[in-house]
Write a protein that holds these residues in place. Structure first.
Motif, PDB file in Angstrom:
ATOM      1  N   ALA A  66      -4.597   6.682   4.157  1.00  0.00           N
ATOM      2  CA  ALA A  66      -5.221   7.484   3.107  1.00  0.00           C
ATOM      3  C   ALA A  66      -4.720   8.927   3.112  1.00  0.00           C
ATOM      4  O   ALA A  66      -4.722   9.586   2.065  1.00  0.00           O
ATOM      5  CB  ALA A  66      -6.740   7.459   3.272  1.00  0.00           C
ATOM      6  N   PHE A  92      -0.258   2.804  -4.301  1.00  0.00           N
ATOM      7  CA  PHE A  92      -1.596   2.261  -4.511  1.00  0.00           C
ATOM      8  C   PHE A  92      -1.538   0.731  -4.553  1.00  0.00           C
ATOM      9  O   PHE A  92      -1.636   0.117  -5.603  1.00  0.00           O
ATOM     10  CB  PHE A  92      -2.202   2.799  -5.815  1.00  0.00           C
ATOM     11  CG  PHE A  92      -2.479   4.270  -5.765  1.00  0.00           C
ATOM     12  CD1 PHE A  92      -3.568   4.748  -5.046  1.00  0.00           C
ATOM     13  CD2 PHE A  92      -1.672   5.167  -6.414  1.00  0.00           C
ATOM     14  CE1 PHE A  92      -3.827   6.106  -4.976  1.00  0.00           C
ATOM     15  CE2 PHE A  92      -1.933   6.523  -6.358  1.00  0.00           C
ATOM     16  CZ  PHE A  92      -3.011   6.994  -5.635  1.00  0.00           C
ATOM     17  N   TRP A 103      -8.918   3.462  -3.030  1.00  0.00           N
ATOM     18  CA  TRP A 103      -8.219   4.741  -2.887  1.00  0.00           C
ATOM     19  C   TRP A 103      -9.091   5.918  -3.291  1.00  0.00           C
ATOM     20  O   TRP A 103      -8.831   7.059  -2.906  1.00  0.00           O
ATOM     21  CB  TRP A 103      -6.947   4.755  -3.746  1.00  0.00           C
ATOM     22  CG  TRP A 103      -5.839   3.962  -3.159  1.00  0.00           C
ATOM     23  CD1 TRP A 103      -5.378   2.763  -3.603  1.00  0.00           C
ATOM     24  CD2 TRP A 103      -5.050   4.285  -2.022  1.00  0.00           C
ATOM     25  NE1 TRP A 103      -4.350   2.329  -2.807  1.00  0.00           N
ATOM     26  CE2 TRP A 103      -4.128   3.244  -1.824  1.00  0.00           C
ATOM     27  CE3 TRP A 103      -5.047   5.366  -1.134  1.00  0.00           C
ATOM     28  CZ2 TRP A 103      -3.207   3.261  -0.788  1.00  0.00           C
ATOM     29  CZ3 TRP A 103      -4.114   5.371  -0.096  1.00  0.00           C
ATOM     30  CH2 TRP A 103      -3.214   4.325   0.059  1.00  0.00           C
TER      31      TRP A 103
END
Length: 117
Positions: free
Chosen positions: A83, A32, A39
């Motif tokens: 992602a 992250f 996110w």
């Protein structure tokens, strides 16, 4: 089973699940590297894919998940190629938690699948 592919309802405390993932923001060992709000769409599609299709595998759902991510991505700078691992990780965690759930209750520090009908 009613022919729809779903064998039972799954319930998850989505706010607690998001909070769990939010705690990873800023972690040096985490992927992250963007802010949590960037996110969050990937995390949400992982959660919702599991809720909608708890008995299917992530790979078979990926086209549906990609379309959902593109719809809810908003201003996130994270493309699906970045992602996808996060969404998969969320889906896998929920899947593994449901297999490990012994029906002994829900611990708010580690969100888990709460019930399966």
């Amino acid at each position: 089973m009613d022919g729809s592919g779903m064998t039972g309802a799954v319930m998850i405390d989505i706010d607690a699940e998001l909070s769990c993932w939010r705690q990873l923001e800023g972690s040096a060992t985490s992927e992250f590297v963007f802010l949590f709000h960037e996110w969050e769409p990937a995390i949400r599609v992982g959660i919702h894919a599991y809720l909608a299709y708890p008995d299917r595998d992530f790979d078979s759902l990926e086209p549906v998940i990609v379309a959902a991510y593109q719809r809810i991505r908003g201003r996130s700078r994270i493309p699906w190629t970045r992602a996808a691992p996060a969404a998969r990780r969320v889906w896998q965690k929920l899947h593994d938690d449901s297999l490990a759930d012994d029906g002994g209750g829900w611990d708010s520090t580690t969100p888990r699948v709460m019930a399966r009908a």
